[in-house]
Design an enzyme around this catalytic site. Structure first.
Site, PDB file in Angstrom:
ATOM      1  N   ASP A 189     -52.078 -29.036 -43.270  1.00 56.78           N
ATOM      2  CA  ASP A 189     -53.487 -28.700 -43.529  1.00 56.78           C
ATOM      3  C   ASP A 189     -54.419 -29.531 -42.646  1.00 56.78           C
ATOM      4  O   ASP A 189     -55.403 -29.018 -42.117  1.00 56.78           O
ATOM      5  CB  ASP A 189     -53.837 -28.963 -45.008  1.00 56.78           C
ATOM      6  CG  ASP A 189     -53.356 -27.836 -45.920  1.00 56.78           C
ATOM      7  OD1 ASP A 189     -52.949 -26.777 -45.406  1.00 56.78           O
ATOM      8  OD2 ASP A 189     -53.391 -28.029 -47.162  1.00 56.78           O
ATOM      9  N   GLU A 306     -56.499 -25.125 -53.088  1.00 56.67           N
ATOM     10  CA  GLU A 306     -57.442 -25.328 -51.986  1.00 56.67           C
ATOM     11  C   GLU A 306     -56.675 -25.969 -50.841  1.00 56.67           C
ATOM     12  O   GLU A 306     -55.718 -26.709 -51.066  1.00 56.67           O
ATOM     13  CB  GLU A 306     -58.565 -26.316 -52.389  1.00 56.67           C
ATOM     14  CG  GLU A 306     -59.394 -25.920 -53.592  1.00 56.67           C
ATOM     15  CD  GLU A 306     -60.684 -25.217 -53.210  1.00 56.67           C
ATOM     16  OE1 GLU A 306     -60.905 -24.961 -52.000  1.00 56.67           O
ATOM     17  OE2 GLU A 306     -61.458 -24.912 -54.116  1.00 56.67           O
ATOM     18  N   CYS A 307     -57.123 -25.727 -49.612  1.00 60.53           N
ATOM     19  CA  CYS A 307     -56.436 -26.368 -48.478  1.00 60.53           C
ATOM     20  C   CYS A 307     -57.121 -27.658 -48.081  1.00 60.53           C
ATOM     21  O   CYS A 307     -56.623 -28.405 -47.260  1.00 60.53           O
ATOM     22  CB  CYS A 307     -56.400 -25.433 -47.283  1.00 60.53           C
ATOM     23  SG  CYS A 307     -57.997 -25.306 -46.482  1.00 60.53           S
ATOM     24  N   GLY A 308     -58.297 -27.904 -48.674  1.00 57.45           N
ATOM     25  CA  GLY A 308     -58.986 -29.147 -48.359  1.00 57.45           C
ATOM     26  C   GLY A 308     -60.195 -28.948 -47.474  1.00 57.45           C
ATOM     27  O   GLY A 308     -61.016 -29.839 -47.321  1.00 57.45           O
ATOM     28  N   ILE A 309     -60.334 -27.766 -46.893  1.00 58.12           N
ATOM     29  CA  ILE A 309     -61.461 -27.515 -45.990  1.00 58.12           C
ATOM     30  C   ILE A 309     -62.799 -27.802 -46.670  1.00 58.12           C
ATOM     31  O   ILE A 309     -63.668 -28.431 -46.110  1.00 58.12           O
ATOM     32  CB  ILE A 309     -61.427 -26.049 -45.475  1.00 58.12           C
ATOM     33  CG1 ILE A 309     -60.460 -25.919 -44.294  1.00 58.12           C
ATOM     34  CG2 ILE A 309     -62.807 -25.570 -45.088  1.00 58.12           C
ATOM     35  CD1 ILE A 309     -60.491 -24.560 -43.599  1.00 58.12           C
TER      36      ILE A 309
END
Ligand SMILES: Nc1ncnc2c1ncn2[C@@H]1O[C@H](COP(=O)(O)OS(=O)(=O)O)[C@@H](OP(=O)(O)O)[C@H]1O
Length: 317
Positions: A189, A306-309
């Site tokens: 990620d 969530e991917c963290g973006i």
């Protein structure tokens, strides 16, 4: 007022017809149940029960002259109109108040709606709102193809960002193997999504970031507002929309939607972690994203959503 009174009048007529003219109703509540001249002396409780049932039925039934179906349709139409106007208003407010807006766009249904709204406001062809497209090296080919078609249609060119130091997926796989997302999802990620995303915001010096996050995406976004502070400020014009509102908008306006919807995918991210979802689940709360991040966990073992973006407050890093 007349409409409200009608059920009670019905009840009285009903009670009267059930009372025997030859008997007397003795209970105190009989004035509601039966006219005084026909009060029952026996079996009143049973009669009162049927009358009570009738009250419920009478109160639930609509007065005959009201066309509830047309009310429902009207309220749907006003809702659609309100959602559309508020989204256009939020975009206009954001773009007029800030100098360097941008829209990171993943081409899920809501993003396609936003692209169309931006086009209607003439922010695409004019270049007023640049489109950021993160090529994670793991997107579906259909996502790239759709982006090309929309670029043609709306006459814009997306700014594409990829993992630093690589120009194509072959180079990336040579350096990291083809299973980094399995071995180390956090690192994957970071390299493929978060860093290119933060770099895009810095390179374009974005001061307001438009995105398609919505309350019905799931509990992390359940209280999302249309604007959020931070650096950059976030504008979430669809915050109060639901997934169905997005799909309905695309249909109503005759717009192309991501072709993978027709293969059972409500939301579309990376190939390796996106799966189809039974269509009856699409419009449940958080249903749209239920086929995303499949098989992935956060470091604490919880399910990844969530991917963290967009997780950090200050997404510019
Ligand atoms: N490929 C790509 N290009 C540009 N921008 C992207 C991309 N993927 C995610 N985003 C941005 O991140 C927001 C949340 O995305 P998601 O959580 O759905 O997915 S992901 O984990 O980032 O793949 C997402 O919000 P939406 O506007 O709702 O799509 C975007 O702002």
């Amino acid at each position: 007022m007349q409409a409200l009174l009608q059920p009670r009048a019905e009840l009285l007529r009903f009670s009267e017809s059930r009372c025997s003219p030859s008997t007397t109703c003795s209970t105190t509540s009989a004035s509601v149940c039966c006219p005084p001249t026909r009060r029952l002396s026996h079996g009143h409780s049973q009669h009162r029960l049927s009358a009570a049932k009738h009250v419920v039925r009478a109160a639930a039934a609509a007065p005959a002259k009201v066309d509830i179906d047309s009310w429902v349709q009207d309220s749907r139409r006003s809702r659609e109109q309100w959602l559309e106007e508020s989204a256009l208003g939020a975009l206009k407010t954001a773009v007029e108040a800030f100098e360097r807006p941008a829209f990171p766009c993943a081409l899920i249904a809501g993003d396609v709606v936003i692209l169309n709204l931006l086009h209607r406001l003439d922010y695409l062809e004019s270049g007023r709102v640049p489109i950021i497209f993160i090529d994670t090296f793991h997107l579906f080919p259909e996502t790239h193809a759709l982006m090309h078609r929309l670029e043609e249609k709306y006459n814009f060119k997306a700014s594409v960002f990829q993992a630093a130091g690589f120009t194509n997926v072959a180079e990336f796989k040579k350096a990291h193997g083809s299973d980094l997302f399995i071995r180390d999802i956090e690192e994957y990620d970071r390299i493929c999504k978060v860093e290119p995303f933060q770099r895009s915001l810095q390179d374009l010096d974005v001061d307001v970031m438009i995105n398609g996050r919505r309350r019905d995406h799931g509990f992390e976004r359940a209280h999302l507002e249309v604007f959020e502070g931070g650096s950059p400020v976030k504008a979430n014009p669809l915050a109060w929309w639901e997934f169905k509102d997005c799909m309905d908008y695309l249909k109503r306006h005759g717009l192309e939607r991501h072709p993978l919807h027709d293969q059972g995918y409500p939301s579309i991210g990376d190939v390796q972690s996106t799966v189809p979802v039974p269509v009856e689940k699409w419009y449940e709360y958080a249903g749209e994203r239920s086929g995303r991040f499949q098989g992935l966990q956060n470091p604490d073992g919880s399910v990844k959503t969530e991917c963290g973006i967009h997780v950090a407050d200050d997404v510019k890093g």
